[in-house]
Design an enzyme around this catalytic site. Structure first.
Site, PDB file in Angstrom:
ATOM      1  N   ASP A   1       0.439  -1.103  -0.012  1.00 33.73           N
ATOM      2  CA  ASP A   1      -0.110  -0.319   0.322  1.00 33.73           C
ATOM      3  C   ASP A   1       0.548   1.046   0.202  1.00 33.73           C
ATOM      4  O   ASP A   1       2.000   0.923   0.194  1.00 33.73           O
ATOM      5  CB  ASP A   1      -0.291  -0.034   1.341  1.00 33.73           C
ATOM      6  CG  ASP A   1      -1.659  -1.363   0.981  1.00 33.73           C
ATOM      7  OD1 ASP A   1      -2.785  -1.231  -0.069  1.00 33.73           O
ATOM      8  OD2 ASP A   1      -2.083  -2.301   2.208  1.00 33.73           O
TER       9      ASP A   1
ATOM     10  N   TYR B   1       7.150 -10.200   6.472  1.00 36.33           N
ATOM     11  CA  TYR B   1       7.114  -8.643   5.973  1.00 36.33           C
ATOM     12  C   TYR B   1       8.548  -8.287   7.705  1.00 36.33           C
ATOM     13  O   TYR B   1       8.275  -9.006   8.736  1.00 36.33           O
ATOM     14  CB  TYR B   1       5.880  -8.366   6.816  1.00 36.33           C
ATOM     15  CG  TYR B   1       4.787  -8.425   5.818  1.00 36.33           C
ATOM     16  CD1 TYR B   1       4.754  -6.722   4.773  1.00 36.33           C
ATOM     17  CD2 TYR B   1       4.420  -9.551   4.883  1.00 36.33           C
ATOM     18  CE1 TYR B   1       3.758  -7.322   3.239  1.00 36.33           C
ATOM     19  CE2 TYR B   1       3.514  -9.510   3.851  1.00 36.33           C
ATOM     20  CZ  TYR B   1       3.404  -8.378   3.091  1.00 36.33           C
ATOM     21  OH  TYR B   1       2.784  -7.818   1.816  1.00 36.33           O
TER      22      TYR B   1
END
Length: 587
Positions: free
Chosen positions: A138, A259
């Site tokens: 994002d 992540y």
């Protein structure tokens, strides 16, 4: 030799006549000179001298080149971009990563998109490129191991093809052969505007027989170096893969995404003064009570371990009804809080009395963390490995961990939110900030293997596997990794510019704290009912008034209700299925 005229004895009238005469003579000489040599003062080039022609953009014919299917691994710092994905007819205030990647590929003539009448020449168009991406980050999120796969131009020569009668069946010898990952893909011959078979025409020089001696790596286009010369400095191609498994897709072949979410300890500037000033608790009766701003790393670590396994994460994500997702189960392989490169640095004032994590210093052997007190902020990361993730899932998970680290929630909150049979509706809470999140790596294990090790053979920038020409080898630009113009050199430039900002800001913090009254114990809170500071991963905490525990907050509607309402509005369900919410419920 004539002596110069002495004008000192001349009258004004004589001087005027003399000047007038000289001007007439000058004009006459100039006129005669121009008529005899007209090109002397003419700015246009003489007929005998050819003018330099402007550079003409040569027409690029994709049919003259072979192609291959490859994967690219690249990294980017996401703060200047509006996320990875580009959406047609959706103007954004910042460019997307895909826009910059497409521009570089297009400018280098590495891709040949199929023309789309609905798109302009400068609009992103992946049609015909067999393009797929692994993780959709994002706005503001970075990636250090993003992967895309696509078909690109290759140096591999064509096989010489035999002329073909258009009235006869097309033999295999007339088909263009493109070798990809050891497999030969056959395609129909390329036709020009007149319908002639381009593949049956003479191919580029030395094409015949060269495909046998062509090395799929050493003789290939240096994709990494070519693209890095065209991309912005905060987007870098790191590697490419020449041998992809059959039916490979960067999206669907990825079996693990990793992540990391970075944060500091303390999370924000510690509230100065006596510990009892900020939270009303006496440091004598509660010697292990943390000052506001410091996180309980051990509690966060204990909570993070509860994410491991197969769980329903509907309470840790943002619902996108357009996707009509019914299954929110995702598998997490690894989740932990890890310390990052512990070392001393700037902002050392946090170790002064009144700013320390605890009110009274502990001997090193009796400190709760069994380590010496900090002299500068430490860096930690929430490290997460999983098969796939829902929309904003990682940032929701981190947000809850920060509440636990601040002592506002117990570690057991994780287990409660994962029990979707007891809590089917997500409580309302803010997700963590975007900037510290990084898509660290994408893993592609061998098909059918139980190992989670990446099986792709990546050719990293600077690897000696891809040989360079003698001219490139002797160039001062180096091998694409080190040296002038290399990835390391370029990233050093990006790092040092931001490091200087850190040094100046950190030094200024120390300067300000050292000025005037240096005793933080004199600082008094205005009121015991001051708003609670909540840390969400950003640069500063947010004031939220009196804190309300997560499980006591208002809750959103059930996922089934949200999906059914969207489907009804978009006409995705028949009329007889638009009634009770149980009709849209996934059993």
């Amino acid at each position: 030799m004539e002596h110069p005229t002495d004008y000192s004895q001349w009258s004004p009238e004589e001087l005027v006549k003399r000047v007038t005469l000289l001007e007439e003579q000058l004009r006459e000489q100039t006129t005669n000179y121009d008529s005899a040599s007209p090109s002397k003062f003419n700015k246009s080039p003489s007929p005998s001298r050819k003018s330099k022609n402007p550079r003409v953009e040569r027409e690029f014919n994709p049919s003259k080149y072979s192609s291959r299917y490859i994967a690219l691994k690249f990294a980017y710092l996401g703060q200047r971009y509006n996320g990875l994905e580009y959406h047609t007819n959706n103007d954004t205030p910042l460019p997307t990563i895909e826009e910059e990647l497409w521009k570089a590929l297009n400018k280098a003539r590495l891709i040949f998109p199929t023309p789309n009448t609905g798109l302009g020449d400068e609009e992103v168009n992946w049609e015909g490129c067999e393009y797929s991406k692994c993780g959709r980050t994002d706005k503001g999120v970075s990636a250090f191991g993003q992967v895309v796969s696509l078909r690109v131009r290759s140096n591999r020569p064509f096989h010489r093809a035999e002329p073909v009668d258009p009235n006869e069946a097309i033999p295999k010898s007339a088909l263009v052969s493109t070798v990809v990952s050891g497999d030969t893909k056959l395609a129909l011959p390329t036709l020009d505007a007149c319908g002639d078979n381009l593949s049956a025409r003479p191919q580029p020089p030395d094409a015949e027989g060269d495909s046998v001696s062509f090395h799929s790596i050493n003789d290939e286009i240096p994709y990494v170096q070519v693209l890095n010369r065209l991309l912005p400095p905060d987007i870098r191609i790191l590697a490419w893969c020449a041998s992809l498994p059959p039916d490979f897709s960067a999206r669907f072949s990825c079996q693990e995404r990793q992540y990391r979410y970075f944060f500091t300890q303390p999370a924000f500037n510690p509230t100065p003064g006596s510990l009892s000033n900020s939270n009303g608790i006496s440091p004598v009766t509660h010697p292990n009570k943390r000052r506001e701003g410091w996180l309980d790393i051990e509690a966060m670590r204990q909570a993070a371990h509860q994410f491991v396994g197969l769980h329903d994460f509907r309470n840790f994500c943002k619902i996108d009804p357009s996707k009509q997702i019914e299954n929110f189960e995702r598998r997490v392989f690894y989740a932990d809080i890890e310390e990052v490169n512990p070392q001393t640095g700037l902002v050392g004032y946090i170790d002064q009395p009144g700013f320390r994590e605890f009110e009274f210093p502990f001997p090193s052997n009796s400190h709760p963390h069994n380590s010496e007190l900090l002299s500068t902020p430490k860096i930690y990361s929430f490290t997460l490995h999983g098969s796939a993730f829902l929309w904003h899932q990682v940032r929701h998970m981190v947000s809850i961990l920060f509440l636990i680290g601040q002592g506002l929630e117990p570690p057991s909150l994780i287990k409660s939110l994962l029990e979707t049979r007891l809590i089917p509706c997500k409580p309302i809470y803010e997700m963590a900030d975007d900037a510290p999140l990084v898509l660290w790596d994408c893993i592609f294990p061998q098909f059918g293997s139980t190992s989670r090790k990446d099986a792709l053979e990546w050719i990293y920038v600077g690897d000696s596997t891809q040989a360079r020409s003698k001219a490139q080898a002797s160039s001062a630009k180096g091998d694409g990794k080190f040296g002038l113009g290399g990835v390391v050199d370029e990233m050093w430039h990006v790092w040092r510019r931001r490091k200087m900002d850190e040094i100046l800001a950190g030094t200024l913090l120390d300067v300000v704290v050292a000025q005037g009254n240096r005793n933080p114990s004199d600082f008094k809170q205005r009121s015991q009912s001051i708003s609670q500071k909540i840390f969400h991963g950003g640069n500063t905490p947010r004031l939220k008034g009196k804190y309300v525990p997560v499980l006591e907050r208002e809750r959103l509607e059930r996922v089934e209700v949200v999906n059914a309402r969207y489907a009804t509005r978009k006409g995705l369900l028949p009329k007889n299925e638009q009634g009770p919410e149980k009709d849209a419920r996934s059993e």
